[in-house]
Structure formats: structure tokens, C-alpha cells
Design a protein around this motif. Structure first.
Motif, PDB file in Angstrom:
ATOM      1  N   TYR A 299      20.346  53.506 -39.848  1.00 37.42           N
ATOM      2  CA  TYR A 299      21.300  54.116 -40.666  1.00 37.42           C
ATOM      3  C   TYR A 299      21.023  53.821 -42.208  1.00 37.42           C
ATOM      4  O   TYR A 299      21.016  52.369 -42.275  1.00 37.42           O
ATOM      5  CB  TYR A 299      22.779  53.990 -40.176  1.00 37.42           C
ATOM      6  CG  TYR A 299      23.212  54.450 -39.134  1.00 37.42           C
ATOM      7  CD1 TYR A 299      22.863  55.512 -38.713  1.00 37.42           C
ATOM      8  CD2 TYR A 299      23.976  53.691 -38.178  1.00 37.42           C
ATOM      9  CE1 TYR A 299      23.165  56.192 -37.415  1.00 37.42           C
ATOM     10  CE2 TYR A 299      24.429  54.243 -37.186  1.00 37.42           C
ATOM     11  CZ  TYR A 299      24.019  55.278 -36.640  1.00 37.42           C
ATOM     12  OH  TYR A 299      24.684  55.818 -35.571  1.00 37.42           O
ATOM     13  N   ARG A 300      20.971  54.392 -43.027  1.00 33.33           N
ATOM     14  CA  ARG A 300      20.399  54.133 -44.333  1.00 33.33           C
ATOM     15  C   ARG A 300      21.558  54.677 -45.296  1.00 33.33           C
ATOM     16  O   ARG A 300      21.852  55.966 -45.145  1.00 33.33           O
ATOM     17  CB  ARG A 300      19.184  54.232 -45.007  1.00 33.33           C
ATOM     18  CG  ARG A 300      18.176  53.977 -43.917  1.00 33.33           C
ATOM     19  CD  ARG A 300      17.304  53.004 -44.440  1.00 33.33           C
ATOM     20  NE  ARG A 300      16.386  52.154 -43.314  1.00 33.33           N
ATOM     21  CZ  ARG A 300      15.259  51.576 -43.971  1.00 33.33           C
ATOM     22  NH1 ARG A 300      15.109  51.226 -45.034  1.00 33.33           N
ATOM     23  NH2 ARG A 300      14.801  51.216 -43.077  1.00 33.33           N
ATOM     24  N   VAL A 301      22.068  53.842 -46.362  1.00 34.16           N
ATOM     25  CA  VAL A 301      22.608  54.467 -47.380  1.00 34.16           C
ATOM     26  C   VAL A 301      22.059  54.813 -48.828  1.00 34.16           C
ATOM     27  O   VAL A 301      21.059  53.941 -48.982  1.00 34.16           O
ATOM     28  CB  VAL A 301      23.707  53.613 -47.941  1.00 34.16           C
ATOM     29  CG1 VAL A 301      24.715  54.132 -49.091  1.00 34.16           C
ATOM     30  CG2 VAL A 301      24.672  53.122 -46.887  1.00 34.16           C
ATOM     31  N   PRO A 302      21.796  56.022 -49.057  1.00 36.71           N
ATOM     32  CA  PRO A 302      20.918  56.504 -50.010  1.00 36.71           C
ATOM     33  C   PRO A 302      21.160  55.718 -51.367  1.00 36.71           C
ATOM     34  O   PRO A 302      22.435  55.748 -51.636  1.00 36.71           O
ATOM     35  CB  PRO A 302      20.985  58.023 -50.165  1.00 36.71           C
ATOM     36  CG  PRO A 302      22.168  58.453 -49.506  1.00 36.71           C
ATOM     37  CD  PRO A 302      22.599  57.260 -48.447  1.00 36.71           C
ATOM     38  N   ALA A 303      20.277  55.494 -52.257  1.00 35.03           N
ATOM     39  CA  ALA A 303      20.657  54.877 -53.559  1.00 35.03           C
ATOM     40  C   ALA A 303      19.897  55.456 -54.545  1.00 35.03           C
ATOM     41  O   ALA A 303      18.680  55.825 -54.323  1.00 35.03           O
ATOM     42  CB  ALA A 303      20.370  53.443 -53.316  1.00 35.03           C
ATOM     43  N   SER A 304      20.291  55.719 -55.674  1.00 36.13           N
ATOM     44  CA  SER A 304      19.507  56.185 -56.760  1.00 36.13           C
ATOM     45  C   SER A 304      19.130  54.919 -57.720  1.00 36.13           C
ATOM     46  O   SER A 304      19.947  54.028 -57.763  1.00 36.13           O
ATOM     47  CB  SER A 304      20.187  57.198 -57.511  1.00 36.13           C
ATOM     48  OG  SER A 304      21.258  56.736 -58.082  1.00 36.13           O
ATOM     49  N   PRO A 305      17.904  55.126 -58.502  1.00 42.43           N
ATOM     50  CA  PRO A 305      17.571  53.985 -59.286  1.00 42.43           C
ATOM     51  C   PRO A 305      18.697  54.041 -60.363  1.00 42.43           C
ATOM     52  O   PRO A 305      19.193  54.791 -60.884  1.00 42.43           O
ATOM     53  CB  PRO A 305      16.186  54.459 -59.815  1.00 42.43           C
ATOM     54  CG  PRO A 305      16.071  55.841 -59.340  1.00 42.43           C
ATOM     55  CD  PRO A 305      16.887  56.173 -58.613  1.00 42.43           C
ATOM     56  N   PRO A 306      18.856  52.736 -60.967  1.00 43.66           N
ATOM     57  CA  PRO A 306      19.930  52.804 -61.919  1.00 43.66           C
ATOM     58  C   PRO A 306      19.425  53.285 -63.214  1.00 43.66           C
ATOM     59  O   PRO A 306      18.291  53.407 -63.688  1.00 43.66           O
ATOM     60  CB  PRO A 306      19.962  51.140 -62.434  1.00 43.66           C
ATOM     61  CG  PRO A 306      18.620  50.611 -61.565  1.00 43.66           C
ATOM     62  CD  PRO A 306      18.297  51.483 -60.571  1.00 43.66           C
ATOM     63  N   ASP A 307      20.303  53.753 -63.949  1.00 39.83           N
ATOM     64  CA  ASP A 307      20.066  54.420 -65.226  1.00 39.83           C
ATOM     65  C   ASP A 307      20.469  53.562 -66.590  1.00 39.83           C
ATOM     66  O   ASP A 307      21.220  52.537 -66.314  1.00 39.83           O
ATOM     67  CB  ASP A 307      20.838  55.402 -65.334  1.00 39.83           C
ATOM     68  CG  ASP A 307      20.506  56.755 -64.435  1.00 39.83           C
ATOM     69  OD1 ASP A 307      19.708  56.905 -63.872  1.00 39.83           O
ATOM     70  OD2 ASP A 307      21.356  57.623 -64.115  1.00 39.83           O
TER      71      ASP A 307
END
Length: 63
Positions: free
Chosen positions: A49-57
């Protein structure tokens, strides 16, 4: 005055889909059994299981 019988919510086991009564007597809720609970725990431990993450802005983004 008569009391209404208490209705118990029934949910599907997240691992196998078996019906599980949502009450204090359901020891492994939301799972139907210890086996399903341990399978789920193992999947978390294996990082299935993975929690999606977005790159920091913004300014803190790596260059």
C-alpha cells in the motif's frame, strides 16, 4: 412504550469481502478474522500500500 430493536451495521471485510457485523463483539472488525487482519498488516509491512505524494511547490522545492 416499546423500544425499537437495535440494528447492527454490516460491512464487508476489506480483505475477503465477507460480511462483518460492526459491533463490540466483532473482535477483528472491520476484518472478519485474525487471518484477514494479519494479511492486511503484512501488505502494509511489505509496502504494498502506498500513499501518493506530490512534489513540494514553491521555494522549498529541490533544485
Amino acid at each position: 412504550m416499546s423500544e425499537k430493536p437495535e440494528t447492527v451495521r454490516v460491512v464487508a471485510c476489506p480483505q475477503c469481502g465477507a460480511p462483518v457485523r460492526w459491533e463490540a463483539a466483532s473482535r477483528y472488525r472491520p476484518f472478519c478474522s485474525e487471518r484477514c487482519r494479519l494479511i492486511d498488516l503484512g501488505q502494509w509491512a511489505d509496502e504494498s500500500y502506498r500513499v501518493p505524494a506530490s512534489p513540494p511547490d514553491g521555494e522549498d522545492a529541490p533544485q
